[in-house]
Design a protein around this motif. Structure first.
Motif, mmCIF file in Angstrom:
data_model
loop_
_atom_site.group_PDB
_atom_site.id
_atom_site.type_symbol
_atom_site.label_atom_id
_atom_site.label_comp_id
_atom_site.label_asym_id
_atom_site.label_seq_id
_atom_site.Cartn_x
_atom_site.Cartn_y
_atom_site.Cartn_z
ATOM 1 N N VAL A 25 57.289 77.432 73.594
ATOM 2 C CA VAL A 25 58.140 77.098 72.441
ATOM 3 C C VAL A 25 59.613 77.326 72.769
ATOM 4 O O VAL A 25 59.956 78.059 73.704
ATOM 5 C CB VAL A 25 57.762 77.954 71.204
ATOM 6 N N TYR A 59 60.622 78.148 65.488
ATOM 7 C CA TYR A 59 60.488 77.542 66.813
ATOM 8 C C TYR A 59 59.911 76.130 66.704
ATOM 9 O O TYR A 59 59.470 75.706 65.641
ATOM 10 C CB TYR A 59 59.564 78.381 67.701
ATOM 11 N N ARG A 60 59.897 75.451 67.825
ATOM 12 C CA ARG A 60 59.192 74.179 67.935
ATOM 13 C C ARG A 60 58.458 74.137 69.271
ATOM 14 O O ARG A 60 58.851 74.818 70.220
ATOM 15 C CB ARG A 60 60.146 72.988 67.817
ATOM 16 N N ASP A 89 56.324 77.025 63.285
ATOM 17 C CA ASP A 89 57.346 76.507 62.371
ATOM 18 C C ASP A 89 57.976 77.630 61.552
ATOM 19 O O ASP A 89 59.210 77.698 61.403
ATOM 20 C CB ASP A 89 56.726 75.472 61.434
ATOM 21 N N SER A 133 57.344 73.097 72.870
ATOM 22 C CA SER A 133 58.080 72.495 73.990
ATOM 23 C C SER A 133 57.197 72.292 75.222
ATOM 24 O O SER A 133 57.680 71.846 76.258
ATOM 25 C CB SER A 133 59.274 73.379 74.377
ATOM 26 N N ALA A 161 64.037 76.308 67.252
ATOM 27 C CA ALA A 161 64.309 75.061 66.542
ATOM 28 C C ALA A 161 65.811 74.901 66.298
ATOM 29 O O ALA A 161 66.300 73.779 66.110
ATOM 30 C CB ALA A 161 63.562 75.033 65.210
ATOM 31 N N ASP A 215 67.928 72.381 68.396
ATOM 32 C CA ASP A 215 67.928 70.925 68.201
ATOM 33 C C ASP A 215 69.265 70.429 67.674
ATOM 34 O O ASP A 215 69.939 71.111 66.913
ATOM 35 C CB ASP A 215 66.817 70.554 67.201
#
Length: 209
Positions: free
Chosen positions: A203, A173-174, A169, A176, A206, A209
């Motif tokens: 990842v 990133y998030r 975070d 995946s 972010a 999105d």
């Protein structure tokens, strides 16, 4: 007599198999694995038979390449992708009987489907197992990923995983991909408090999105 080339793939891919206590980002290229899919408790007979079959074929492939004078190398550590029913990623639900998994062992680039099929057949003749027919050569491409080394019992992983998630975070990133574990220690020969396991997630940014 011609010497056989020797390679240690843990050294070739050192950044992927020598994680540190501090979370870090790595780029995981597409790699070839022997793979077997399953569902069930990792302490149960289905999982145990699957892992035994996977190791049996992995050592058989290694012997085949050495016998042919192609390559000599140590068999790589066991790895696992884990998820719960209906989940694409993250850790499984508490009910271990519902855990989904794909167990993996990295293979040299010289390994092809024909060699795997030949080795599976030879292994089945020596040690028949229903799991053998589920083993396949599979290419896996995780790409950008975050990983960290966990030292200790498997049931203590959540705290390490939380540190990794916080790092993901904070780095923008998030997650995946599925929960990925790489087992650097043999649990039958290593004290629980000394077990070394790499935790990894693919990842993406972010911002996408």
């Amino acid at each position: 007599m011609t010497s056989i080339p020797k390679t240690d793939f843990k050294k070739v891919h050192k950044n992927l198999y020598a994680a540190g206590a501090a979370p870090a980002l790595v780029d995981v290229p597409e790699l070839a694995f022997l793979a077997i899919d399953g569902v069930g408790d990792p302490d149960g007979p289905v999982y145990r038979e699957a892992v035994e079959a996977l190791y049996g074929v992995s050592y058989g492939v290694r012997f085949g390449l050495k016998r042919a004078g192609v390559l000599e190398y140590p068999v790589m550590p066991l790895e696992g992708l884990w998820w719960g029913a209906g989940e694409r990623q993250d850790l499984p639900a508490l009910d271990r009987s519902t855990w989904h998994w794909t167990m993996l062992v990295l293979q040299p680039p010289q390994v092809d489907a024909a060699l795997v099929a030949e080795t599976v057949a030879a292994t089945a003749r020596k040690r028949p197992s229903g799991s053998l027919e589920r083993i396949e050569l599979r290419r896996v491409a995780e790409g950008p990923s975050a990983q960290v080394l966990h030292v200790g019992p498997y049931h203590d992983e959540p705290a390490t995983r939380d540190r990794l998630m916080a790092f993901v975070d904070e780095s923008g990133y998030r997650i995946s991909g599925k929960h990925h574990e790489i087992y650097l220690s043999n649990p039958t020969r290593t004290a629980a408090e000394k077990l070394k396991t790499i935790l990894r997630y693919a990842v993406v940014s972010a911002a996408a999105d």
